[in-house]
Write a protein that holds these residues in place. Structure first.
Motif, PDB file in Angstrom:
ATOM      1  N   LEU A   1       0.799  -1.187   0.122  1.00  0.00           N
ATOM      2  CA  LEU A   1       0.081  -0.002  -0.063  1.00  0.00           C
ATOM      3  C   LEU A   1       0.896   1.362  -0.018  1.00  0.00           C
ATOM      4  O   LEU A   1       1.638   1.273   0.903  1.00  0.00           O
ATOM      5  N   ASP A   2       0.829   2.128  -1.066  1.00  0.00           N
ATOM      6  CA  ASP A   2       1.742   3.271  -1.247  1.00  0.00           C
ATOM      7  C   ASP A   2       1.008   4.345  -1.743  1.00  0.00           C
ATOM      8  O   ASP A   2       0.847   4.381  -2.894  1.00  0.00           O
ATOM      9  N   GLY A   3       0.260   4.952  -0.834  1.00  0.00           N
ATOM     10  CA  GLY A   3      -0.511   6.068  -1.248  1.00  0.00           C
ATOM     11  C   GLY A   3      -1.486   6.148  -0.281  1.00  0.00           C
ATOM     12  O   GLY A   3      -1.765   5.515   0.740  1.00  0.00           O
ATOM     13  N   PHE A   4      -2.636   6.717  -0.746  1.00  0.00           N
ATOM     14  CA  PHE A   4      -4.120   7.042   0.043  1.00  0.00           C
ATOM     15  C   PHE A   4      -5.105   6.132  -0.667  1.00  0.00           C
ATOM     16  O   PHE A   4      -4.981   6.038  -1.857  1.00  0.00           O
ATOM     17  N   ALA A   5      -5.957   5.471   0.070  1.00  0.00           N
ATOM     18  CA  ALA A   5      -7.181   4.758  -0.582  1.00  0.00           C
ATOM     19  C   ALA A   5      -7.893   5.947  -1.233  1.00  0.00           C
ATOM     20  O   ALA A   5      -7.990   7.024  -0.949  1.00  0.00           O
TER      21      ALA A   5
ATOM     22  N   VAL B   1     -14.522   2.208  -2.951  1.00  0.00           N
ATOM     23  CA  VAL B   1     -13.308   2.278  -2.468  1.00  0.00           C
ATOM     24  C   VAL B   1     -12.231   1.498  -3.296  1.00  0.00           C
ATOM     25  O   VAL B   1     -12.748   0.381  -3.850  1.00  0.00           O
ATOM     26  N   SER B   2     -11.216   2.520  -3.749  1.00  0.00           N
ATOM     27  CA  SER B   2     -10.157   1.707  -4.413  1.00  0.00           C
ATOM     28  C   SER B   2      -8.766   1.664  -3.623  1.00  0.00           C
ATOM     29  O   SER B   2      -8.786   2.542  -2.657  1.00  0.00           O
ATOM     30  N   LEU B   3      -7.818   0.833  -4.183  1.00  0.00           N
ATOM     31  CA  LEU B   3      -6.620   0.998  -3.325  1.00  0.00           C
ATOM     32  C   LEU B   3      -5.528   1.627  -4.325  1.00  0.00           C
ATOM     33  O   LEU B   3      -5.593   1.756  -5.556  1.00  0.00           O
TER      34      LEU B   3
END
Length: 171
Positions: A72-76, A132-134
């Motif tokens: 996970l690198d960033g915001f949702a 929601v996305s990642l």
């Protein structure tokens, strides 16, 4: 001598991964190690619901990796939806992204903070769902929004709501 071939292999792998990241945010710059909806389970937890217009609420979202290690690198990405209207939320001002690596079974959380709007007010978004996305992936998952109307920042299409940074969960 085994150290040299492993070092060269590790260096080559690191360079290959660096070369693949264009730093952009389009569909052509997908990160193959990014966590993806469908390979992680996503749950919307018990919210601290804003009871009345003008009050602030928090909606926790947790995810657990069900597959190969991912990052996970960033915001949702979160979009609130009401009928034909979709409004994307921005990241919490001052929140700092931390790169998290999730092994199979590892979990992370983030929160959505929102200000309750007045029901029926044209400046409030009467959201019925959130998508929601990642980071690094276009896949999305929808969840019901049952926390009331969200106040707008001047209009319903600019909701007064933000997405917090991912935090490691568990041990």
């Amino acid at each position: 001598m085994r150290v040299f071939p492993l070092t060269v292999t590790a260096l080559a792998a690191a360079l290959a991964l660096t070369a693949c990241d264009s730093g952009g945010s389009g569909s052509s710059s997908k990160n193959s190690s990014a966590c993806e909806i469908g390979k992680v389970s996503v749950q919307v937890g018990s919210a601290s619901v804003a009871p009345a217009a003008g009050d602030t609420g928090e909606v926790p979202v947790s995810l657990t990796n069900q597959s190969a290690p991912c990052t996970l690198d960033g915001f949702a990405g979160v979009a609130l939806k009401a009928g034909g209207t979709s409004a994307s939320l921005s990241s919490l001002s001052g929140a700092k992204n931390q790169k998290l690596k999730l092994a199979k079974g590892d979990s992370a959380t983030f929160s959505i903070s929102y200000v309750r709007g007045k029901d029926g007010d044209a400046a409030s978004l009467a959201a019925t769902s959130m998508e929601v996305s990642l980071p690094g992936s276009d896949a999305t998952q929808s969840f019901p929004w049952k926390y009331g109307a969200v106040a707008g920042n001047g209009s319903a299409t600019k909701p007064n709501a933000t997405v917090g940074a991912f935090q490691q969960a568990g041990d």
